[in-house]
Design a protein around this motif. Structure first.
Motif, PDB file in Angstrom:
ATOM      1  N   ASP A 161       0.680  -1.357   0.181  1.00 49.97           N
ATOM      2  CA  ASP A 161       0.050  -0.123   0.088  1.00 49.97           C
ATOM      3  C   ASP A 161       0.856   1.214   0.032  1.00 49.97           C
ATOM      4  OD1 ASP A 161      -2.349  -1.400   0.032  1.00 49.97           O
ATOM      5  OD2 ASP A 161      -2.835  -1.441   2.001  1.00 49.97           O
ATOM      6  N   LEU A 162       1.949   1.172   0.643  1.00 50.53           N
ATOM      7  CA  LEU A 162       2.941   2.281   0.889  1.00 50.53           C
ATOM      8  C   LEU A 162       4.203   1.992   0.321  1.00 50.53           C
ATOM      9  CD1 LEU A 162       3.049   4.951   2.230  1.00 50.53           C
ATOM     10  CD2 LEU A 162       3.989   4.094   4.140  1.00 50.53           C
ATOM     11  N   LEU A 163       4.948   3.095  -0.543  1.00 53.58           N
ATOM     12  CA  LEU A 163       6.294   2.827  -1.126  1.00 53.58           C
ATOM     13  C   LEU A 163       6.930   4.271  -0.489  1.00 53.58           C
ATOM     14  CD1 LEU A 163       5.679   2.091  -4.973  1.00 53.58           C
ATOM     15  CD2 LEU A 163       5.668   0.571  -3.047  1.00 53.58           C
ATOM     16  N   LEU A 164       7.934   3.823   0.361  1.00 52.71           N
ATOM     17  CA  LEU A 164       8.655   4.977   0.957  1.00 52.71           C
ATOM     18  C   LEU A 164      10.065   5.162   0.095  1.00 52.71           C
ATOM     19  CD1 LEU A 164       8.405   4.542   4.610  1.00 52.71           C
ATOM     20  CD2 LEU A 164       6.876   6.013   3.270  1.00 52.71           C
ATOM     21  N   ALA A 165      10.181   6.481  -0.349  1.00 56.11           N
ATOM     22  CA  ALA A 165      11.511   7.072  -1.023  1.00 56.11           C
ATOM     23  C   ALA A 165      12.259   7.574   0.239  1.00 56.11           C
ATOM     24  CB  ALA A 165      11.153   7.921  -1.954  1.00 56.11           C
ATOM     25  N   GLU A 166      13.336   7.017   0.429  1.00 52.79           N
ATOM     26  CA  GLU A 166      14.149   7.644   1.530  1.00 52.79           C
ATOM     27  C   GLU A 166      15.441   8.339   0.748  1.00 52.79           C
ATOM     28  OE1 GLU A 166      15.268   5.258   5.169  1.00 52.79           O
ATOM     29  OE2 GLU A 166      17.228   5.342   4.057  1.00 52.79           O
ATOM     30  N   ARG A 167      15.582   9.370   1.113  1.00 55.57           N
ATOM     31  CA  ARG A 167      16.817  10.264   0.737  1.00 55.57           C
ATOM     32  C   ARG A 167      17.971   9.618   1.382  1.00 55.57           C
ATOM     33  NH1 ARG A 167      14.721  16.565   0.609  1.00 55.57           N
ATOM     34  NH2 ARG A 167      13.021  16.173  -1.200  1.00 55.57           N
ATOM     35  N   ALA A 168      18.987  10.084   0.673  1.00 56.30           N
ATOM     36  CA  ALA A 168      20.522   9.748   0.863  1.00 56.30           C
ATOM     37  C   ALA A 168      21.680  10.721   0.854  1.00 56.30           C
ATOM     38  CB  ALA A 168      20.782   8.358  -0.145  1.00 56.30           C
ATOM     39  N   GLY A 169      22.535  10.356   1.532  1.00 58.51           N
ATOM     40  CA  GLY A 169      23.839  11.205   1.130  1.00 58.51           C
ATOM     41  C   GLY A 169      23.425  12.771   1.628  1.00 58.51           C
ATOM     42  N   GLU A 170      23.814  13.814   0.782  1.00 56.39           N
ATOM     43  CA  GLU A 170      23.579  15.061   1.186  1.00 56.39           C
ATOM     44  C   GLU A 170      21.957  15.455   1.192  1.00 56.39           C
ATOM     45  OE1 GLU A 170      26.327  17.413  -1.426  1.00 56.39           O
ATOM     46  OE2 GLU A 170      28.059  16.751  -0.192  1.00 56.39           O
ATOM     47  N   ALA A 171      21.361  14.650   0.453  1.00 56.94           N
ATOM     48  CA  ALA A 171      19.827  15.150   0.395  1.00 56.94           C
ATOM     49  C   ALA A 171      19.229  14.879   1.628  1.00 56.94           C
ATOM     50  CB  ALA A 171      19.267  14.566  -0.906  1.00 56.94           C
ATOM     51  N   ALA A 172      19.775  13.978   2.553  1.00 58.20           N
ATOM     52  CA  ALA A 172      18.984  13.398   3.493  1.00 58.20           C
ATOM     53  C   ALA A 172      19.449  14.461   4.784  1.00 58.20           C
ATOM     54  CB  ALA A 172      19.740  11.961   3.861  1.00 58.20           C
ATOM     55  N   ASN A 173      18.513  14.327   5.724  1.00 59.06           N
ATOM     56  CA  ASN A 173      18.803  15.144   7.027  1.00 59.06           C
ATOM     57  C   ASN A 173      19.733  14.497   7.779  1.00 59.06           C
ATOM     58  OD1 ASN A 173      17.337  13.178   8.309  1.00 59.06           O
ATOM     59  ND2 ASN A 173      15.494  14.160   8.805  1.00 59.06           N
TER      60      ASN A 173
END
Ligand SMILES: [Zn+2]
Length: 325
Positions: A161-173
Motif C-alpha cells: 500500500d505504501l512505497l517509501l522513498a528515502e533520501r540519501a547522502g547530502e539530500a538526507a537530513n
C-alpha cells in the motif's frame, strides 16, 4: 529445470573459536538471465522473511527459471538466536546493528566481517531484496532510495500500500548520517549500481500469515518483473508513494504511552492529530500529549507502552506526487 544447492558459509569467528555459519541457497535456471539476491533476518527477531524464503523455496524448486536466485534465510545467526535486533556490545561494540555495517570488511568488526562474507554474494546480483519485519503496529511497506529509478521499479513490482522513498547522502537530513544509514545493505547495494528494496513486513517475532503472504507475493513479483519467472507481476497494494519521515514523533520523557485507540496505521492524518498520552506510571502525571508534527500517512504507532525518552511514538510519511518533490 532448476538446480538447487545449499552451501554452508562461514561468516566470522567468535572469541571462543566457534564459527558463525549460515546457509546460502542457490537456484539456477535452465536459461540464462539475471541474478537476484534475497536475504532475511539480519535482524534476527524479524522472522517473517525467513518463512517467506521457505515458501519461496517450495515454489522455486519446481519452477521454470531464467537466471539465478540466491537466498539467505538467516543473514545474522547471532541476532536470530537471541530473537533480537542487535548483538550484545561485547560481540561488536561499533556495529551492534548488522544493517549499519555494509558492505563490510574482511578485517573489520564482527558484523563487518559477516556482511563482507555475504556481500561477496550480493555484489554479483542484478537486484537485491532485503526482507525485514517491523513491529505489529507498522503498516507493511517497501523502502527504496529516492531518485533511483531501478529501485523504485522494484518497489512498484513488489507492491504494498505504501512505497517509501528515502533520501540519501547530502539530500538526507542530519538524522540520516547520525544513525549510520550509509551502512544499510540497501544503501550500499544501490550505490554499487544494484537496484535494491527493503520490504518492511508487519509483526516481528511471530509468523503472521498476512505478512508472509505480502512478502512471498511481493518477492515473486520482483522475480517476474526481472523475467527470472515468466509472466507479468500481479498488481498488489495501493502503492502510494511517500517520503520516508525519519524525524519521527518521539517521546519527550520516559514513561507509559497510551496510544489513541481509534487511530489505525495507513490513515491520512493532519498536523496536530492527537496520537496518545505519555504519563508517569507512579504519579499518573501527564508528561506528553503526543501530536503529529505534519500532515501525512500514519504508518507506525507504538503500542508497546513502556517507552524511554527519545523513543519512537509514531511515524508519518509525506505523500508525494513525484519522488523529486
Ligand atoms: Zn530490520
Amino acid at each position: 529445470m532448476v538446480t538447487h544447492d545449499a552451501e554452508r558459509l562461514t561468516l566470522a569467528r567468535l572469541p571462543s573459536g566457534i564459527e558463525i555459519e549460515t546457509t546460502i541457497h542457490r537456484y539456477r535456471g535452465g536459461r540464462s538471465g539475471p541474478k537476484i539476491y534475497v536475504q532475511a533476518a539480519q535482524h534476527g527477531r524479524e522472522v517473517n522473511g525467513v518463512e517467506v524464503l521457505r515458501r519461496l523455496h517450495d515454489r522455486l524448486v519446481s519452477a521454470e527459471l531464467a537466471g539465478e536466485v540466491i537466498a539467505v534465510p538467516v543473514a545474522d545467526p547471532l541476532t536470530f538466536d537471541r530473537v533480537s535486533y542487535t548483538t550484545p556490545e561485547a560481540l561488536d561494540s561499533i556495529n551492534a546493528n548488522m544493517n549499519r555495517a555494509w558492505p563490510g570488511s574482511s578485517d573489520g568488526t564482527l558484523h563487518e566481517r559477516m556482511t563482507a562474507a555475504l556481500w561477496e554474494r550480493a555484489r554479483e546480483a542484478d537486484a537485491v531484496v532485503d526482507l525485514h519485519t517491523g513491529s505489529p503496529e507498522m503498516l507493511t511497506h517497501v523502502v527504496f532510495m529516492a531518485g533511483d529509478d531501478g529501485s523504485r521499479a522494484l518497489a512498484e513490482a513488489f507492491g504494498t500500500d505504501l512505497l517509501l522513498a528515502e533520501r540519501a547522502g547530502e539530500a538526507a537530513n542530519e538524522e540520516w548520517s547520525q544513525r549510520g544509514f550509509d551502512g544499510k545493505l540497501r544503501v550500499a547495494a544501490t550505490r554499487a549500481g544494484i537496484p535494491t528494496i527493503t520490504p518492511e513486513l508487519a509483526s516481528n517475532k511471530r509468523i503472521d500469515e498476512s505478512a508472509v503472504e505480502a512478502g512471498l507475493e511481493g518477492t515473486l513479483n520482483v522475480l517476474r518483473d526481472r523475467s527470472v519467472l515468466s509472466g507479468a507481476p500481479e498488481p498488489r497494494g495501493e502503492r502510494r508513494l511517500a517520503r520516508n519521515h525519519l524525524g519521527r514523533v518521539t517521546a519527550t520523557d520516559s514513561g507509559l504511552f497510551r496510544a489513541e485507540s481509534t487511530l489505525e496505521v495507513g490513515r491520512e492524518i493532519e498536523a496536530g492529530t492527537y496520537l496518545g498520552t505519555l504519563y508517569d506510571p507512579t504519579t499518573y502525571e501527564v508528561l506528553q500529549e503526543a501530536r503529529a508534527d505534519r500532515d501525512g500517512i500514519l504508518y507506525a504507532l507504538t503500542k508497546e507502552a513502556t517507552v524511554t525518552a527519545g523513543g519512537k511514538l509514531a511515524n508519518v510519511a509525506l505523500p508525494l506526487d513525484n519522488e523529486d518533490d
